[in-house]
Write a protein that holds these residues in place. Structure first.
Motif, mmCIF file in Angstrom:
data_model
loop_
_atom_site.group_PDB
_atom_site.id
_atom_site.type_symbol
_atom_site.label_atom_id
_atom_site.label_comp_id
_atom_site.label_asym_id
_atom_site.label_seq_id
_atom_site.Cartn_x
_atom_site.Cartn_y
_atom_site.Cartn_z
ATOM 1 N N PRO A 36 28.122 38.737 32.236
ATOM 2 C CA PRO A 36 28.919 38.435 31.042
ATOM 3 C C PRO A 36 30.110 39.377 30.867
ATOM 4 C CG PRO A 36 26.838 39.480 30.440
ATOM 5 C CD PRO A 36 26.785 39.225 31.916
ATOM 6 N N LYS A 37 30.042 40.558 31.488
ATOM 7 C CA LYS A 37 31.164 41.497 31.393
ATOM 8 C C LYS A 37 32.227 41.099 32.409
ATOM 9 C CE LYS A 37 28.941 45.951 30.454
ATOM 10 N NZ LYS A 37 28.644 47.206 31.154
ATOM 11 N N ALA A 38 33.496 41.194 32.026
ATOM 12 C CA ALA A 38 34.574 40.793 32.929
ATOM 13 C C ALA A 38 34.822 41.823 34.028
ATOM 14 C CB ALA A 38 35.857 40.574 32.130
ATOM 15 N N ARG A 39 34.360 43.061 33.804
ATOM 16 C CA ARG A 39 34.628 44.116 34.783
ATOM 17 C C ARG A 39 33.329 44.748 35.276
ATOM 18 N NH1 ARG A 39 39.893 46.278 34.282
ATOM 19 N NH2 ARG A 39 39.245 48.429 34.539
ATOM 20 N N CYS A 40 33.367 45.133 36.533
ATOM 21 C CA CYS A 40 32.259 45.885 37.109
ATOM 22 C C CYS A 40 32.515 47.349 36.752
ATOM 23 C CB CYS A 40 32.280 45.671 38.616
ATOM 24 S SG CYS A 40 31.046 46.630 39.465
ATOM 25 N N GLU A 41 31.608 47.945 35.983
ATOM 26 C CA GLU A 41 31.921 49.252 35.397
ATOM 27 C C GLU A 41 31.219 50.411 36.120
ATOM 28 O OE1 GLU A 41 33.577 48.310 31.128
ATOM 29 O OE2 GLU A 41 31.417 48.618 31.089
ATOM 30 N N MET A 42 31.891 51.538 36.094
ATOM 31 C CA MET A 42 31.446 52.752 36.793
ATOM 32 C C MET A 42 30.719 53.645 35.776
ATOM 33 S SD MET A 42 31.464 54.358 39.584
ATOM 34 C CE MET A 42 32.639 53.871 40.813
ATOM 35 N N HIS A 63 35.823 41.587 37.840
ATOM 36 C CA HIS A 63 34.919 40.831 38.721
ATOM 37 C C HIS A 63 35.650 39.737 39.485
ATOM 38 C CE1 HIS A 63 30.961 42.442 38.245
ATOM 39 N NE2 HIS A 63 31.043 42.430 36.925
ATOM 40 N N HIS A 64 36.639 39.105 38.816
ATOM 41 C CA HIS A 64 37.292 37.987 39.523
ATOM 42 C C HIS A 64 38.010 38.503 40.769
ATOM 43 C CE1 HIS A 64 41.457 38.778 38.353
ATOM 44 N NE2 HIS A 64 40.972 39.150 37.187
ATOM 45 N N ALA A 65 38.581 39.740 40.676
ATOM 46 C CA ALA A 65 39.292 40.309 41.829
ATOM 47 C C ALA A 65 38.303 40.674 42.936
ATOM 48 C CB ALA A 65 40.072 41.547 41.386
ATOM 49 N N LEU A 66 37.163 41.261 42.532
ATOM 50 C CA LEU A 66 36.152 41.612 43.536
ATOM 51 C C LEU A 66 35.640 40.363 44.248
ATOM 52 C CD1 LEU A 66 33.771 44.211 41.817
ATOM 53 C CD2 LEU A 66 35.227 44.534 43.825
ATOM 54 N N ALA A 67 35.354 39.330 43.443
ATOM 55 C CA ALA A 67 34.802 38.097 44.020
ATOM 56 C C ALA A 67 35.817 37.464 44.978
ATOM 57 C CB ALA A 67 34.435 37.122 42.903
ATOM 58 N N ALA A 68 37.102 37.470 44.575
ATOM 59 C CA ALA A 68 38.131 36.863 45.432
ATOM 60 C C ALA A 68 38.275 37.660 46.727
ATOM 61 C CB ALA A 68 39.462 36.803 44.680
ATOM 62 N N TYR A 72 33.046 35.487 47.215
ATOM 63 C CA TYR A 72 31.917 34.850 46.530
ATOM 64 C C TYR A 72 32.392 34.313 45.179
ATOM 65 C CZ TYR A 72 31.413 39.524 44.286
ATOM 66 O OH TYR A 72 31.631 40.697 43.618
ATOM 67 N N ARG A 73 31.529 33.541 44.515
ATOM 68 C CA ARG A 73 31.896 32.934 43.245
ATOM 69 C C ARG A 73 31.412 33.817 42.101
ATOM 70 N NH1 ARG A 73 30.107 27.522 40.285
ATOM 71 N NH2 ARG A 73 28.062 27.919 41.190
ATOM 72 N N TYR A 74 32.276 34.002 41.104
ATOM 73 C CA TYR A 74 31.877 34.807 39.929
ATOM 74 C C TYR A 74 31.911 33.929 38.685
ATOM 75 C CZ TYR A 74 32.696 37.688 35.806
ATOM 76 O OH TYR A 74 32.634 38.208 34.539
ATOM 77 N N LEU A 75 30.871 33.961 37.896
ATOM 78 C CA LEU A 75 30.854 33.260 36.611
ATOM 79 C C LEU A 75 30.673 34.283 35.504
ATOM 80 C CD1 LEU A 75 28.452 30.254 37.387
ATOM 81 C CD2 LEU A 75 30.959 30.287 37.448
ATOM 82 N N ALA A 368 33.391 53.785 44.304
ATOM 83 C CA ALA A 368 34.318 52.936 43.536
ATOM 84 C C ALA A 368 34.317 51.531 44.140
ATOM 85 C CB ALA A 368 35.714 53.533 43.571
ATOM 86 N N HIS A 369 34.557 50.542 43.294
ATOM 87 C CA HIS A 369 34.445 49.163 43.766
ATOM 88 C C HIS A 369 35.722 48.627 44.387
ATOM 89 C CE1 HIS A 369 30.965 49.496 41.034
ATOM 90 N NE2 HIS A 369 30.405 48.826 42.004
#
Ligand SMILES: Cc1cc2nc3c(=O)[nH]c(=O)nc-3n(C[C@H](O)[C@H](O)[C@H](O)COP(=O)(O)OP(=O)(O)OC[C@H]3O[C@@H](n4cnc5c(N)ncnc54)[C@H](O)[C@@H]3O)c2cc1C
Length: 396
Positions: A36-42, A63-68, A72-75, A368-369
């Motif tokens: 549900p969070k838009a960002r993968c947090e550190m 997350h959308h940038a990581l998934a792209a 993979y698909r991010y929801l 870091a991601h």
């Protein structure tokens, strides 16, 4: 089973993104990650962000940038139910996502131990937003005191950062309209000693460091009531003009239907392959993996290890090969404190002072991601710690 099994990952923290990127990179599965969070947090950097030692730029990656970038698909959805019979994950908007394999990597939340007032009014530290809120609270003239509840490593680290920030405000020249900072920081811990799970050397380091700073440490004490501007301690002390930060433990709340045995804080008991059952795995803080007779502690590097181990086992299962047991590589623990110091034991070797802190930041930057996030963390760390004028801190 299809040539490309469907893998649904619940939670995009350290464990979930490690699993998703490995599976997508090997092109062995169609991966969908829900968070549900838009960002993968550190999370390990939150105390530094709260204390304005680091900006929020290094705190997360979208997350959308990581998934792209990994494929993979991010929801942006929470999973609310696991239908183990039908092998489907149900998301909060009602979508049913069929899976061949699912990974529960939804991490942990703050535990309030049925203290409803604390849940309502004490500030948690589980997200970048929480850290920025903490920073703002330090600047508020309404609060004379900062109360940190929980003498584990997060509470100790947070208390030192909030104290440092408070000192920075106090030292900068007075100016009209600039808020006056709170006057003291108190750390309370229910057990008889802070860092109760750690060796006496670390407990001594933390206590000596906190007391040298002027942080008041009260052990054998809990908080019985919290309001937006006050707290009451178990010995009856009432602290007015106080903002309360809560770092007193974690609990794991899985989606409905995960149906598993759990450890004390609700971590899902997994087998030696990190499995909960057929096609269903757990990793990271959500998983209760026993090692050397005790559950592994929650730690970002262990979450990454587990995400990678689960991804490898899913790839094996998809190829019809036998699974491999997860063998954790436990490095040790670092207790960092504000001001670039710390105390650690790494692979049996005791470390303290700057080397311990340097290792903490190096390990965190390494996890870091994204490159941009790593660059932001390093840039902030290279900036002299006391360079920011207090008036600009809340904005960074
Ligand atoms: C303040 C703080 C400091 C820390 N410092 C350190 C440190 O110095 N060193 C260290 O090793 N560890 C540290 N930790 C612990 C470390 O951050 C965790 O062990 C690690 O984040 C666990 O990774 P994870 O992937 O299991 O869970 P998380 O990183 O918590 O990620 C879980 C994700 O799942 C998502 N989620 C939750 N519920 C759902 C749902 N129902 N559906 C979909 N998604 C969901 C969440 O939004 C979150 O993004 C710290 C933690 C905190 C809070």
């Amino acid at each position: 089973m299809k040539a490309h099994p469907r893998v649904v990952i619940v939670g995009g923290g350290f464990a979930g993104t490690a699993a998703a990127s490995r599976l997508a990179r090997r092109s062995v599965a169609e991966v969908t990650l829900l968070d549900p969070k838009a960002r993968c947090e550190m999370l390990p950097l939150l105390p530094d962000i709260a204390g304005a030692r680091l900006s929020s730029a290094g705190g997360g990656t979208p997350h959308h940038a990581l998934a792209a970038s990994h494929g993979y698909r991010y929801l942006q959805q929470a999973a609310i139910e696991i239908d183990r019979d039908a092998k489907r994950v149900i998301s909060a908007d009602g979508t049913a996502l069929p899976y061949d394999f699912a990974i529960l990597a939804h991490g942990a939340r703050t535990a309030y131990y049925d203290n409803r007032a604390a849940e309502l009014y004490a500030r948690p530290l589980r997200s970048v937003a929480d850290a920025l809120q903490a920073r703002k609270r330090v600047a508020r003239p309404a609060y004379r005191r900062l109360l940190v509840v929980g003498g584990g490593y997060t509470g100790v680290e947070l208390a030192t950062h909030l104290h440092r920030l408070h000192r920075l405000y106090a030292q900068s020249p007075p100016s009209v309209g600039r808020p006056q900072p709170p006057s003291s920081v108190i750390l309370v811990e229910l057990a008889d000693e802070i860092l109760g799970a750690q060796e006496p050397r670390m407990q001594h380091f933390a206590r000596t460091h906190l007391e040298a700073l002027g942080v008041e440490v009260r052990t054998g004490t809990s908080v019985t009531d919290v309001t937006p501007r006050a707290a009451v301690l178990s010995d009856g002390t009432r602290l007015d003009d106080t903002v309360t930060f809560w770092t007193a433990g974690i609990q794991v709340i899985p989606p409905r239907g995960a149906a598993a045995r759990t450890t004390g804080p609700g971590r899902l008991v997994v087998d030696e392959y990190l499995r909960l059952g057929a096609g269903l795995f757990a990793a990271g803080d959500a998983a209760g993996f026993t090692h050397g007779g005790a559950p592994l502690p929650p730690a970002s590097y262990l979450a990454v290890q587990q995400g990678i181990a689960v991804a490898a086992n899913i790839a094996r299962a998809a190829a019809g090969r036998p699974l491999k047991p997860y063998r954790p590589l436990v490095h040790g623990i670092i207790i960092p404190v504000a001001g670039g110091s710390g105390c650690a034991r790494i692979h049996g070797l005791p470390l303290s002072g700057r080397p311990a802190a340097a290792l903490h930041y190096a390990a965190t930057a390494a996890r870091a991601h994204s490159r941009a996030q790593r660059a932001a963390i390093i840039r902030d760390l290279l900036r002299p710690p006391l360079s920011a004028p207090a008036g600009q801190m809340a904005a960074r």
